[in-house]
Design an enzyme around this catalytic site. Structure first.
Site, PDB file in Angstrom:
ATOM      1  N   CYS A 222       2.826   1.322 -10.514  1.00 48.48           N
ATOM      2  CA  CYS A 222       3.508   0.552  -9.497  1.00 48.48           C
ATOM      3  C   CYS A 222       4.544  -0.403  -9.959  1.00 48.48           C
ATOM      4  CB  CYS A 222       2.612  -0.219  -8.613  1.00 48.48           C
ATOM      5  SG  CYS A 222       1.278   0.725  -8.063  1.00 48.48           S
TER       6      CYS A 222
ATOM      7  N   HIS B 168       6.968  -4.512  -4.512  1.00 52.00           N
ATOM      8  CA  HIS B 168       6.552  -3.279  -4.344  1.00 52.00           C
ATOM      9  C   HIS B 168       5.613  -2.969  -3.358  1.00 52.00           C
ATOM     10  CE1 HIS B 168       3.894   0.153  -5.132  1.00 52.00           C
ATOM     11  NE2 HIS B 168       2.809  -0.466  -5.526  1.00 52.00           N
TER      12      HIS B 168
ATOM     13  N   ASN C 271       2.212   3.816   0.211  1.00 48.81           N
ATOM     14  CA  ASN C 271       2.641   3.172  -1.188  1.00 48.81           C
ATOM     15  C   ASN C 271       3.069   4.390  -2.008  1.00 48.81           C
ATOM     16  OD1 ASN C 271       2.216   2.271  -3.622  1.00 48.81           O
ATOM     17  ND2 ASN C 271       0.359   1.246  -3.335  1.00 48.81           N
TER      18      ASN C 271
HETATM   19  O1  UT7 Z   1      -0.233  -0.079  -5.578  1.00 47.41           O
HETATM   20  C1  UT7 Z   1      -1.021  -0.786  -6.287  1.00 47.41           C
HETATM   21  C2  UT7 Z   1      -1.575  -2.091  -6.055  1.00 47.41           C
HETATM   22  N1  UT7 Z   1      -2.576  -1.612  -4.997  1.00 47.41           N
HETATM   23  C3  UT7 Z   1      -2.839  -2.566  -4.286  1.00 47.41           C
HETATM   24  O2  UT7 Z   1      -2.191  -3.708  -4.151  1.00 47.41           O
HETATM   25  C4  UT7 Z   1      -3.716  -2.315  -3.133  1.00 47.41           C
HETATM   26  C5  UT7 Z   1      -4.724  -3.560  -2.989  1.00 47.41           C
HETATM   27  N2  UT7 Z   1      -5.898  -3.314  -1.951  1.00 47.41           N
HETATM   28  C6  UT7 Z   1      -5.704  -3.091  -0.873  1.00 47.41           C
HETATM   29  O3  UT7 Z   1      -4.700  -2.693  -0.395  1.00 47.41           O
HETATM   30  C7  UT7 Z   1      -7.094  -2.831  -0.248  1.00 47.41           C
HETATM   31  O4  UT7 Z   1      -8.101  -3.222  -0.815  1.00 47.41           O
HETATM   32  C8  UT7 Z   1      -7.170  -1.508   0.570  1.00 47.41           C
HETATM   33  C9  UT7 Z   1      -6.440  -1.157   1.876  1.00 47.41           C
HETATM   34  C10 UT7 Z   1      -7.263  -0.484  -0.213  1.00 47.41           C
HETATM   35  C11 UT7 Z   1      -8.889  -1.301   1.142  1.00 47.41           C
HETATM   36  O5  UT7 Z   1      -8.952  -2.641   2.146  1.00 47.41           O
HETATM   37  P1  UT7 Z   1     -10.198  -3.422   1.937  1.00 47.41           P
HETATM   38  O6  UT7 Z   1      -9.889  -4.208   3.167  1.00 47.41           O
HETATM   39  O7  UT7 Z   1     -10.254  -3.719   0.579  1.00 47.41           O
HETATM   40  O8  UT7 Z   1     -11.346  -2.296   2.348  1.00 47.41           O
HETATM   41  P2  UT7 Z   1     -12.695  -2.165   1.303  1.00 47.41           P
HETATM   42  O9  UT7 Z   1     -12.506  -1.081   0.366  1.00 47.41           O
HETATM   43  O10 UT7 Z   1     -13.284  -3.257   0.770  1.00 47.41           O
HETATM   44  O11 UT7 Z   1     -13.708  -1.639   2.450  1.00 47.41           O
HETATM   45  C12 UT7 Z   1     -14.283  -2.094   3.587  1.00 47.41           C
HETATM   46  C13 UT7 Z   1     -14.911  -1.226   4.698  1.00 47.41           C
HETATM   47  C14 UT7 Z   1     -15.999  -0.499   3.792  1.00 47.41           C
HETATM   48  O12 UT7 Z   1     -16.765  -0.329   4.577  1.00 47.41           O
HETATM   49  P3  UT7 Z   1     -18.259  -1.208   4.710  1.00 47.41           P
HETATM   50  O13 UT7 Z   1     -18.992  -0.801   3.342  1.00 47.41           O
HETATM   51  O14 UT7 Z   1     -17.799  -2.647   5.168  1.00 47.41           O
HETATM   52  O15 UT7 Z   1     -19.145  -0.455   5.919  1.00 47.41           O
HETATM   53  C15 UT7 Z   1     -15.199   0.724   3.511  1.00 47.41           C
HETATM   54  O16 UT7 Z   1     -16.148   1.942   3.382  1.00 47.41           O
HETATM   55  O17 UT7 Z   1     -13.888  -0.492   4.872  1.00 47.41           O
HETATM   56  C16 UT7 Z   1     -14.329   0.856   4.566  1.00 47.41           C
HETATM   57  N3  UT7 Z   1     -13.140   1.757   4.402  1.00 47.41           N
HETATM   58  C17 UT7 Z   1     -12.622   2.629   5.396  1.00 47.41           C
HETATM   59  N4  UT7 Z   1     -12.812   2.752   6.770  1.00 47.41           N
HETATM   60  C18 UT7 Z   1     -12.143   3.611   7.314  1.00 47.41           C
HETATM   61  C19 UT7 Z   1     -12.566   2.007   3.384  1.00 47.41           C
HETATM   62  N5  UT7 Z   1     -11.338   2.854   3.623  1.00 47.41           N
HETATM   63  C20 UT7 Z   1     -11.558   3.311   4.570  1.00 47.41           C
HETATM   64  C21 UT7 Z   1     -10.537   4.010   5.552  1.00 47.41           C
HETATM   65  N6  UT7 Z   1     -10.887   4.373   6.680  1.00 47.41           N
HETATM   66  N7  UT7 Z   1      -9.543   4.726   5.098  1.00 47.41           N
END
Ligand code: UT7
Length: 336
Positions: A115, A263, A293
């Site tokens: 990135c 980014h 992204n």
């Molecule tokens: O480009 C390089 C740098 N990248 C970044 O900077 C990305 C940084 N990270 C993020 O943007 C976020 O962490 C994400 C958008 C990738 C994920 O969001 P989050 O709020 O951190 O979600 P999480 O992975 O902690 O998941 C929270 C919940 C989980 O369910 P439970 O365990 O709470 O029941 C996941 O299973 O959301 C669930 N989940 C989803 N649900 C619906 C994870 N992905 C999805 C999805 N749709 N696509």
């Protein structure tokens, strides 16, 4: 000693929109979840057979940047290509651009900084121009993410955020040392290399012979892994630091920024930075809503689009900042 300035920009995306609703047919996700957590409404994904690859999209963006710059392609002295999704494991796509453009035997360098790739690539190109070694350099960021991610519920935390596309810039010699790229600031922290990674087909843990003999369709080592929350926290911290570093180097302050393009990792990250620095809406440009992204391509796509829309004027202070896998991060400050 010279400075370098961007004299042309272009971007390209495949002709295939994927909405959040489309994704909800492929995995257990929803438009609401994706918009709320990432700000993304749609992205573009290459379709099987449409001919789009990282190098072909980079070439399309490059052609537009060359036209925008108004220079003949023969004037380009060097190519720097940033991607994490090359057409081949080797060689990198820089040579494919050299061949596609038909510019005789100029050098081509590939940057592997994910990135942060475009910021690193701009910085490298800037150094060559500063020393007088080259006059015009084509800098490309291009990614074909959609064919490497896990498009199932198992991979949903990664796959819903990524999009395909390319952006390109022509960097050219500037004799006025108060214009163009004023400085670039590059950092890394390899301790967190595995927090955002794709292991295969790297040979550090398994050899290709082992991967082939395993013949496992569920082999997740080819899929990107991301510790999302940890990456998010680090991104916010490093973006903030490196934006300030670029300003402090020139005794500037936040209020001097005319345009900040980070980014496009997650709209929530960009909004967090905007709020923290109390930046007005017209001091930042975000387009992750429409592209997702696109890793190394996200900054040049956003920069190209912002310029197309007339949001950047001569004399503006423009700050580009990136963070990503490695971890790597960096910024470039430009007097436009
Ligand atoms: O480009 C390089 C740098 N990248 C970044 O900077 C990305 C940084 N990270 C993020 O943007 C976020 O962490 C994400 C958008 C990738 C994920 O969001 P989050 O709020 O951190 O979600 P999480 O992975 O902690 O998941 C929270 C919940 C989980 O369910 P439970 O365990 O709470 O029941 C996941 O299973 O959301 C669930 N989940 C989803 N649900 C619906 C994870 N992905 C999805 C999805 N749709 N696509």
């Amino acid at each position: 000693m010279y400075n370098s300035k961007i004299i042309g920009l272009g971007h390209f995306v495949p002709n295939n929109v994927i909405t959040n609703k489309d994704l909800s047919m492929l995995m257990d996700t929803s438009d609401e979840w994706i918009r709320e957590r990432t700000g993304i409404k749609k992205r573009y994904w290459a379709k099987k057979g449409d001919g789009n690859t990282t190098s072909s999209m980079g070439y399309e963006a490059a052609k537009k940047a060359i036209i925008d710059a108004g220079i003949h392609k023969e004037k380009i002295d060097f190519i720097v290509f940033a991607t994490l999704s090359p057409d081949y494991y080797f060689p990198g796509p820089g040579v494919q651009i050299q061949e596609a453009l038909g510019i005789d035997n100029i050098g081509a360098l590939d940057v592997r900084n994910q990135c942060s790739g475009f910021v690193y690539a701009l910085s490298v190109a800037d150094q060559y121009i500063k020393t007088g070694m080259y006059k015009n350099i084509l800098v490309i960021g291009s990614e074909l993410q959609s064919k490497g991610i896990d498009i199932s519920t198992r991979g949903r935390n990664v796959s819903v955020i990524f999009g395909d596309g390319a952006g390109a810039a022509i960097l050219s010699r500037e004799e006025n040392l108060n214009r163009g790229i004023l400085s670039s600031h590059l950092h890394s922290e390899g301790a967190h290399a595995l927090e955002l990674t794709a292991e295969a087909p790297g040979l550090g843990k398994r050899w290709v012979t082992d991967i082939i003999s395993d013949n496992n369709p569920d082999d997740l080592t080819y899929r990107p892994y991301m510790n999302g929350k940890f990456v998010f926290k680090n991104a916010v911290r490093r973006f903030s630091e490196v934006i300030l570093e670029s300003l402090e180097t020139h005794s500037l302050s936040i209020s001097d920024i005319d345009m900040l393009i980070t980014h496009q990792a997650n709209l929530r990250i960009s909004q967090f930075i905007q709020k923290k620095f109390n930046l007005k809406d017209d001091q930042v440009y975000n387009n992750i809503q429409n592209y997702g992204n696109t890793t190394a391509a996200s900054i040049p796509i956003a920069l190209s689009e912002a310029c197309e829309k007339g949001k950047i004027k001569p004399g503006d202070y423009v700050v580009l900042a990136a963070f990503g896998s490695g971890f790597t991060w960096g910024s470039v400050i430009i007097k436009w």
